[in-house]
Design a protein around this motif. Structure first.
Motif, PDB file in Angstrom:
ATOM      1  N   GLY A  40       0.761  -1.245   0.000  1.00 28.38           N
ATOM      2  CA  GLY A  40       0.000   0.000   0.000  1.00 28.38           C
ATOM      3  C   GLY A  40       0.791   1.293   0.000  1.00 28.38           C
ATOM      4  O   GLY A  40       0.203   2.374  -0.021  1.00 28.38           O
ATOM      5  N   ALA A  41       2.125   1.234   0.008  1.00 26.98           N
ATOM      6  CA  ALA A  41       2.929   2.453   0.102  1.00 26.98           C
ATOM      7  C   ALA A  41       3.327   2.985  -1.271  1.00 26.98           C
ATOM      8  O   ALA A  41       3.304   2.268  -2.271  1.00 26.98           O
ATOM      9  N   LYS A  42       3.703   4.269  -1.287  1.00 25.74           N
ATOM     10  CA  LYS A  42       4.188   4.865  -2.533  1.00 25.74           C
ATOM     11  C   LYS A  42       5.706   5.007  -2.548  1.00 25.74           C
ATOM     12  O   LYS A  42       6.265   5.548  -3.484  1.00 25.74           O
ATOM     13  N   ILE A  43       6.366   4.490  -1.507  1.00 24.25           N
ATOM     14  CA  ILE A  43       7.817   4.604  -1.415  1.00 24.25           C
ATOM     15  C   ILE A  43       8.494   3.283  -1.769  1.00 24.25           C
ATOM     16  O   ILE A  43       7.867   2.227  -1.772  1.00 24.25           O
ATOM     17  N   GLY A  44       9.781   3.355  -2.057  1.00 23.05           N
ATOM     18  CA  GLY A  44      10.598   2.177  -2.253  1.00 23.05           C
ATOM     19  C   GLY A  44      10.241   1.380  -3.493  1.00 23.05           C
ATOM     20  O   GLY A  44       9.552   1.850  -4.397  1.00 23.05           O
ATOM     21  N   ILE A  45      10.735   0.147  -3.509  1.00 25.10           N
ATOM     22  CA  ILE A  45      10.466  -0.753  -4.625  1.00 25.10           C
ATOM     23  C   ILE A  45       8.975  -1.042  -4.707  1.00 25.10           C
ATOM     24  O   ILE A  45       8.407  -1.123  -5.797  1.00 25.10           O
ATOM     25  N   MET A  46       8.305  -1.154  -3.545  1.00 20.83           N
ATOM     26  CA  MET A  46       6.864  -1.435  -3.584  1.00 20.83           C
ATOM     27  C   MET A  46       6.107  -0.306  -4.270  1.00 20.83           C
ATOM     28  O   MET A  46       5.196  -0.544  -5.057  1.00 20.83           O
ATOM     29  N   GLY A  47       6.494   0.931  -4.009  1.00 20.98           N
ATOM     30  CA  GLY A  47       5.851   2.057  -4.678  1.00 20.98           C
ATOM     31  C   GLY A  47       6.144   2.092  -6.167  1.00 20.98           C
ATOM     32  O   GLY A  47       5.308   2.502  -6.971  1.00 20.98           O
ATOM     33  N   THR A  48       7.343   1.641  -6.533  1.00 17.55           N
ATOM     34  CA  THR A  48       7.736   1.605  -7.941  1.00 17.55           C
ATOM     35  C   THR A  48       6.897   0.594  -8.721  1.00 17.55           C
ATOM     36  O   THR A  48       6.434   0.867  -9.831  1.00 17.55           O
ATOM     37  N   VAL A  49       6.703  -0.599  -8.137  1.00 17.90           N
ATOM     38  CA  VAL A  49       5.849  -1.602  -8.786  1.00 17.90           C
ATOM     39  C   VAL A  49       4.439  -1.037  -8.948  1.00 17.90           C
ATOM     40  O   VAL A  49       3.839  -1.112 -10.030  1.00 17.90           O
ATOM     41  N   ALA A  50       3.912  -0.457  -7.881  1.00 20.58           N
ATOM     42  CA  ALA A  50       2.554   0.098  -7.922  1.00 20.58           C
ATOM     43  C   ALA A  50       2.432   1.188  -8.988  1.00 20.58           C
ATOM     44  O   ALA A  50       1.436   1.235  -9.721  1.00 20.58           O
ATOM     45  N   GLN A  51       3.450   2.038  -9.096  1.00 20.23           N
ATOM     46  CA  GLN A  51       3.389   3.114 -10.089  1.00 20.23           C
ATOM     47  C   GLN A  51       3.373   2.552 -11.500  1.00 20.23           C
ATOM     48  O   GLN A  51       2.686   3.073 -12.382  1.00 20.23           O
ATOM     49  N   GLY A  52       4.110   1.467 -11.720  1.00 16.42           N
ATOM     50  CA  GLY A  52       4.083   0.810 -13.029  1.00 16.42           C
ATOM     51  C   GLY A  52       2.696   0.296 -13.377  1.00 16.42           C
ATOM     52  O   GLY A  52       2.261   0.382 -14.528  1.00 16.42           O
ATOM     53  N   VAL A  53       1.995  -0.229 -12.373  1.00 19.65           N
ATOM     54  CA  VAL A  53       0.619  -0.695 -12.592  1.00 19.65           C
ATOM     55  C   VAL A  53      -0.293   0.497 -12.872  1.00 19.65           C
ATOM     56  O   VAL A  53      -1.049   0.513 -13.854  1.00 19.65           O
ATOM     57  N   ILE A  54      -0.213   1.508 -12.032  1.00 21.78           N
ATOM     58  CA  ILE A  54      -1.105   2.676 -12.128  1.00 21.78           C
ATOM     59  C   ILE A  54      -0.898   3.419 -13.449  1.00 21.78           C
ATOM     60  O   ILE A  54      -1.863   3.802 -14.118  1.00 21.78           O
ATOM     61  N   ASP A  55       0.353   3.611 -13.845  1.00 16.07           N
ATOM     62  CA  ASP A  55       0.651   4.334 -15.088  1.00 16.07           C
ATOM     63  C   ASP A  55       0.111   3.616 -16.326  1.00 16.07           C
ATOM     64  O   ASP A  55      -0.032   4.227 -17.381  1.00 16.07           O
ATOM     65  N   ASN A  56      -0.172   2.320 -16.175  1.00 15.25           N
ATOM     66  CA  ASN A  56      -0.695   1.529 -17.294  1.00 15.25           C
ATOM     67  C   ASN A  56      -2.146   1.118 -17.072  1.00 15.25           C
ATOM     68  O   ASN A  56      -2.609   0.119 -17.607  1.00 15.25           O
ATOM     69  N   GLN A  57      -2.839   1.901 -16.248  1.00 17.03           N
ATOM     70  CA  GLN A  57      -4.273   1.739 -15.990  1.00 17.03           C
ATOM     71  C   GLN A  57      -4.631   0.370 -15.418  1.00 17.03           C
ATOM     72  O   GLN A  57      -5.705  -0.172 -15.681  1.00 17.03           O
TER      73      GLN A  57
END
Length: 193
Positions: A40-57
């Motif tokens: 659930g975080a926006k920091i670190g590697i976990m945030g990076t994975v999440a951003q990759g998902v979000i940026d691709n809808q």
């Protein structure tokens, strides 16, 4: 698989290849319509994975205990956010919402999540695939140590073989998709969850 939990670091680390691959993993999951279940975080590697998902809808489910919500900084753009009272509650919900589990680089917390879910699989408490994405050889020594455990009689080869390992995202997802769970141990008289 409709959803995969990704266990990984709340820090970025110092290897740009790991950071880049984490983002690519998120992008790939979104493009394959696989929901990310994570911390659930926006920091670190976990945030990076999440951003990759979000940026691709793609879809994201973040699960974070209240006491970490300020330290780990909740990602505001998640599809769904679940806040829990304890770390244990967090792990249970992650387990329930995931069709499989993937381990990418991280620290003690990542190892805790990996070993717990691997132990549950060994005990026959679940039959879900567990994959290790071995980016830049990050888990080479852990995999060598696992072989030592087999050699010294502390781990069965079949349980080690049930952990799927690949150094490519596509290769690991393919292995996870084709995974056949081990039979439930005869001594365990439980239905898998």
């Amino acid at each position: 698989m409709n959803s995969i939990s990704v266990f990984c670091g709340s820090s970025l680390g110092s290897d740009q290849t790991i950071i880049d691959q984490a983002y690519q993993l998120g992008s790939h999951m979104a493009n394959k319509n696989i929901t990310l279940v994570y911390g659930g975080a926006k920091i670190g590697i976990m945030g990076t994975v999440a951003q990759g998902v979000i940026d691709n809808q793609g879809k994201t489910i973040g699960i974070i205990p209240h006491f970490l919500s300020s330290k780990e900084i909740i990602h505001e753009d998640l599809t769904e956010l679940i806040q829990t009272q304890t770390m244990h509650d967090r792990k249970v919900i992650i387990y329930e919402k995931s069709d499989g589990f993937m381990v990418i680089p991280g620290g003690f917390g990542t190892m805790d999540e990996f070993f717990e879910i691997a132990t549950w699989g060994q005990l026959g408490l679940h039959g879900k695939p567990i994959g290790v994405l071995n980016i830049s050889g990050y888990y080479d020594f852990l995999l060598k140590q696992s072989k030592v455990m087999v050699e010294r009689g502390f781990l069965k080869q079949e349980n080690l073989d049930a952990i799927l390992v690949d150094d490519s995202i596509e290769g690991l997802l393919e292995k996870m998709h084709n995974f056949k769970p081990l039979p439930i141990p005869k001594w365990l008289n439980l239905d898998r969850v």
